[in-house]
Scaffold this motif. Structure first.
Motif, PDB file in Angstrom:
ATOM      1  N   CYS A  41     -34.751 -33.962  27.129  1.00 44.59           N
ATOM      2  CA  CYS A  41     -35.017 -35.200  27.867  1.00 44.59           C
ATOM      3  C   CYS A  41     -35.090 -36.377  26.896  1.00 44.59           C
ATOM      4  O   CYS A  41     -35.763 -36.291  25.860  1.00 44.59           O
ATOM      5  CB  CYS A  41     -36.323 -35.093  28.636  1.00 44.59           C
ATOM      6  SG  CYS A  41     -36.269 -33.906  29.999  1.00 44.59           S
ATOM      7  N   TYR A 117     -39.185 -48.589  33.945  1.00 44.23           N
ATOM      8  CA  TYR A 117     -38.272 -47.522  34.357  1.00 44.23           C
ATOM      9  C   TYR A 117     -37.193 -47.997  35.325  1.00 44.23           C
ATOM     10  O   TYR A 117     -36.183 -47.315  35.517  1.00 44.23           O
ATOM     11  CB  TYR A 117     -39.047 -46.322  34.917  1.00 44.23           C
ATOM     12  CG  TYR A 117     -39.658 -46.481  36.288  1.00 44.23           C
ATOM     13  CD1 TYR A 117     -38.903 -46.333  37.444  1.00 44.23           C
ATOM     14  CD2 TYR A 117     -41.024 -46.728  36.441  1.00 44.23           C
ATOM     15  CE1 TYR A 117     -39.472 -46.441  38.701  1.00 44.23           C
ATOM     16  CE2 TYR A 117     -41.600 -46.836  37.687  1.00 44.23           C
ATOM     17  CZ  TYR A 117     -40.831 -46.698  38.813  1.00 44.23           C
ATOM     18  OH  TYR A 117     -41.399 -46.804  40.063  1.00 44.23           O
ATOM     19  N   TRP A 142     -42.188 -42.980  39.829  1.00 40.41           N
ATOM     20  CA  TRP A 142     -41.299 -42.662  38.717  1.00 40.41           C
ATOM     21  C   TRP A 142     -41.052 -41.156  38.646  1.00 40.41           C
ATOM     22  O   TRP A 142     -39.919 -40.693  38.594  1.00 40.41           O
ATOM     23  CB  TRP A 142     -41.937 -43.170  37.424  1.00 40.41           C
ATOM     24  CG  TRP A 142     -41.053 -43.120  36.200  1.00 40.41           C
ATOM     25  CD1 TRP A 142     -39.770 -42.675  36.120  1.00 40.41           C
ATOM     26  CD2 TRP A 142     -41.412 -43.542  34.876  1.00 40.41           C
ATOM     27  NE1 TRP A 142     -39.300 -42.784  34.838  1.00 40.41           N
ATOM     28  CE2 TRP A 142     -40.282 -43.311  34.054  1.00 40.41           C
ATOM     29  CE3 TRP A 142     -42.564 -44.083  34.311  1.00 40.41           C
ATOM     30  CZ2 TRP A 142     -40.281 -43.613  32.689  1.00 40.41           C
ATOM     31  CZ3 TRP A 142     -42.555 -44.380  32.955  1.00 40.41           C
ATOM     32  CH2 TRP A 142     -41.439 -44.157  32.154  1.00 40.41           C
ATOM     33  N   ASP A 145     -38.878 -39.675  41.470  1.00 40.87           N
ATOM     34  CA  ASP A 145     -37.513 -40.179  41.604  1.00 40.87           C
ATOM     35  C   ASP A 145     -36.534 -39.103  41.138  1.00 40.87           C
ATOM     36  O   ASP A 145     -36.541 -38.690  39.976  1.00 40.87           O
ATOM     37  CB  ASP A 145     -37.352 -41.443  40.750  1.00 40.87           C
ATOM     38  CG  ASP A 145     -36.006 -42.140  40.969  1.00 40.87           C
ATOM     39  OD1 ASP A 145     -35.006 -41.427  41.228  1.00 40.87           O
ATOM     40  OD2 ASP A 145     -35.951 -43.374  40.846  1.00 40.87           O
ATOM     41  N   TRP A 148     -34.558 -39.422  37.900  1.00 33.31           N
ATOM     42  CA  TRP A 148     -35.229 -39.270  36.617  1.00 33.31           C
ATOM     43  C   TRP A 148     -35.580 -37.822  36.302  1.00 33.31           C
ATOM     44  O   TRP A 148     -36.108 -37.524  35.217  1.00 33.31           O
ATOM     45  CB  TRP A 148     -36.517 -40.105  36.591  1.00 33.31           C
ATOM     46  CG  TRP A 148     -36.283 -41.550  36.273  1.00 33.31           C
ATOM     47  CD1 TRP A 148     -36.221 -42.590  37.150  1.00 33.31           C
ATOM     48  CD2 TRP A 148     -36.087 -42.100  34.971  1.00 33.31           C
ATOM     49  NE1 TRP A 148     -35.991 -43.773  36.483  1.00 33.31           N
ATOM     50  CE2 TRP A 148     -35.903 -43.496  35.134  1.00 33.31           C
ATOM     51  CE3 TRP A 148     -36.036 -41.553  33.682  1.00 33.31           C
ATOM     52  CZ2 TRP A 148     -35.669 -44.351  34.055  1.00 33.31           C
ATOM     53  CZ3 TRP A 148     -35.807 -42.400  32.606  1.00 33.31           C
ATOM     54  CH2 TRP A 148     -35.630 -43.781  32.795  1.00 33.31           C
ATOM     55  N   LEU A 151     -34.274 -36.604  33.085  1.00 35.20           N
ATOM     56  CA  LEU A 151     -34.366 -37.567  31.987  1.00 35.20           C
ATOM     57  C   LEU A 151     -35.781 -37.766  31.482  1.00 35.20           C
ATOM     58  O   LEU A 151     -35.980 -38.226  30.341  1.00 35.20           O
ATOM     59  CB  LEU A 151     -33.813 -38.930  32.446  1.00 35.20           C
ATOM     60  CG  LEU A 151     -32.376 -38.950  32.972  1.00 35.20           C
ATOM     61  CD1 LEU A 151     -32.037 -40.344  33.492  1.00 35.20           C
ATOM     62  CD2 LEU A 151     -31.405 -38.543  31.868  1.00 35.20           C
ATOM     63  N   LEU A 152     -36.769 -37.435  32.302  1.00 36.23           N
ATOM     64  CA  LEU A 152     -38.164 -37.723  31.980  1.00 36.23           C
ATOM     65  C   LEU A 152     -38.963 -36.438  31.828  1.00 36.23           C
ATOM     66  O   LEU A 152     -38.931 -35.565  32.686  1.00 36.23           O
ATOM     67  CB  LEU A 152     -38.789 -38.575  33.095  1.00 36.23           C
ATOM     68  CG  LEU A 152     -40.290 -38.847  33.001  1.00 36.23           C
ATOM     69  CD1 LEU A 152     -40.610 -39.716  31.791  1.00 36.23           C
ATOM     70  CD2 LEU A 152     -40.793 -39.501  34.285  1.00 36.23           C
TER      71      LEU A 152
END
Length: 477
Positions: A41, A117, A142, A145, A148, A151-152
């Motif tokens: 990530c 974000y 956040w 979502d 994400w 990615l997070l």
């Protein structure tokens, strides 16, 4: 003492490197992102209460990123909390390929989270790595979502496990003799460990001298300075006296519900409970709110010293509330309900059993006939055949009053507990402790018709009673 050549900053970095312990999983995730490994990530969000080691870990991240010439560090305390101010703090590096952006104390500019974000992070070049650390967890908008999801990475930093905490104390030059006392007080909180170790190391020589000359064996206890520093670092600003009172109640009780606060603090309870729930050093559980160990211990120690009469008054009030709830508990909830009452006297009782359960080392369950052999074995390990015979007597008569505690690692029964319900004396010569309890009851407050005497056969009332561990036996029956 610092000696020799070289830049002082290099010496400081080397000292920090030697003192750094643990966080193996977090380091592995960061290094994977730094290397651009498939599946890693690019954005990492670390959160946790004050003193949990966020800044220390971020310094380690920054050191590794600087070796690759890629680190940009931002301190939320010095950022003007506007999009323009944050962008200025990052500077021109924002457009450079391979940027590693490290943002500490993000709680000071938490209002920028949505902008961060929704806009800022989306404009960073591919291959960038971002690490954000603050006291609060990220906004649910956040983390929920779907875009994400890959990615997070969100990580809630916890206290150091015992082995890493011991390594930290060793790195601070503290002998093993004081480790257990410090670990018990701090719960593995890195800031608490560091502060306490600094004081304990200075006191260790004097204490050893006292042991040799006077036979003094008392262990380390936190000083007023340690407690005051911890509270200021861990708690931050407390809005009012009522909020402080709610914190102290939460620290004193096993678990805090809004119902408990309402009984003790009246109509302010909903607001105070909501505030407690938002604090980074408070953990929500199915039963209510529980503070982190080091916060609990520091608040308790501070109130005992600062306002002993106030502490005693709070204890009496909480005790009465918990006792009333216990008396009203249905039969099937009697044993769990006793935990809240016994917890109020945790310092007077043997600590090992409670630490096992609260530390996640054991899980409790109802006794079954298949457990009989192991329970009797534990009783005999603790104090021999006579104790096992007493245990067998009560297993035959009140098996429903027993609970067993299994290791969460092996599933083996490592301890047991009984709550005996006594309506009349047993045969003489069977259980001398129960006989003594009956004698005391008859001489002080004889039972009235319909009443019974309950007896917790555990460390709570009779030190180390009915508790055994195979590797390190404790006294039992």
């Amino acid at each position: 003492m610092y000696e020799g050549g070289g830049a002082l900053g290099d010496v400081l970095e080397a000292a920090r490197e030697r003192a750094f312990v643990g966080r193996v999983g977090e380091l592995a995730l960061f290094r994977s992102a730094l290397a651009g490994d498939p599946g890693s990530c690019p954005v990492h969000y670390l959160h946790g209460p004050g003193g949990i080691g966020k800044s220390t870990l971020l310094r380690r991240f920054a050191r590794e990123a600087r070796r690759a010439g890629r680190a940009v560090e931002v301190d939320g305390r010095t950022v003007v909390p506007t999009p323009q101010g944050f962008a200025r703090a990052v500077g021109e590096a924002v457009g450079e390929p391979g940027l590693v952006l490290i943002v500490d104390t993000f709680e000071h500019c938490q209002g920028l989270e949505s902008w961060l974000y929704e806009q800022f992070l989306l404009g960073l070049p591919a291959g960038s790595v971002v690490v954000i650390a603050g006291r609060r967890a990220p906004d649910v908008r956040w983390t929920s979502d779907a875009g994400w999801a890959d990615l997070l990475r969100v990580t809630a930093l916890r206290n150091l496990p015992p082995e890493d905490a011991a390594r930290l104390l060793h790195a601070r030059g503290l002998g093993t003799g004081a480790h257990q006392a410090l670990l018990s007080f701090t719960g593995g909180n890195p800031l608490a460990l560091t502060l306490a170790a600094a004081v304990a190391a200075r006191e260790e020589a004097a204490r050893e001298q006292a042991v040799r000359e006077e036979g003094v064996t008392s262990g380390w206890k936190p000083s007023r300075d340690v407690i005051a520093t911890l509270l200021s670092q861990l708690l931050g600003d407390i809005p009012s006296v009522a909020h402080r009172r709610a914190l102290e109640i939460c620290a004193h009780t096993y678990v805090t519900s809004e119902t408990l606060l309402r009984a003790l603090m009246g109509e302010e309870a909903p607001e105070l409970f909501a505030w407690l729930r938002q604090q980074p050093y408070i953990e929500p559980t199915d039963a209510g709110l529980v503070p982190h160990d080091v916060v609990r211990e520091a608040l308790e120690a501070d109130l005992r010293w600062r306002d002993p009469e106030g502490f005693a008054d709070m204890h009496r009030t909480v005790h009465q509330y918990v006792l009333d709830r216990l008396r009203a508990a249905p039969e099937e909830k009697m044993l769990p309900a006793t935990s809240s009452l016994l917890y109020l006297y945790r310092r007077e009782a043997s600590a090992n059993f409670r630490k096992w359960r609260e530390g996640g080392l054991v899980e409790d369950g109802f006794y079954e006939e298949a457990d009989r052999g192991r329970v009797l074995e534990l009783a005999e390990i603790a104090e021999g055949a006579e104790s096992a015979a007493i245990c067998r007597f009560w297993l035959d008569r009140q098996p429903e009053g027993f609970r067993v505690y299994r290791s969460t690692h092996t599933g083996e029964i490592v301890a047991f507990f009984a709550w005996l319900r006594l309506r009349e004396p047993s045969d003489p010569g069977i259980d001398p402790v129960v006989e003594a309890a009956w004698a005391h009851a008859r001489s002080t407050a004889p039972l009235r018709p319909g009443e019974h005497m309950s007896m917790s056969v555990s460390a709570a009332h009779f030190p180390d009673r009915f508790l055994a561990q195979k590797r390190s036996p404790r006294s039992g029956w």
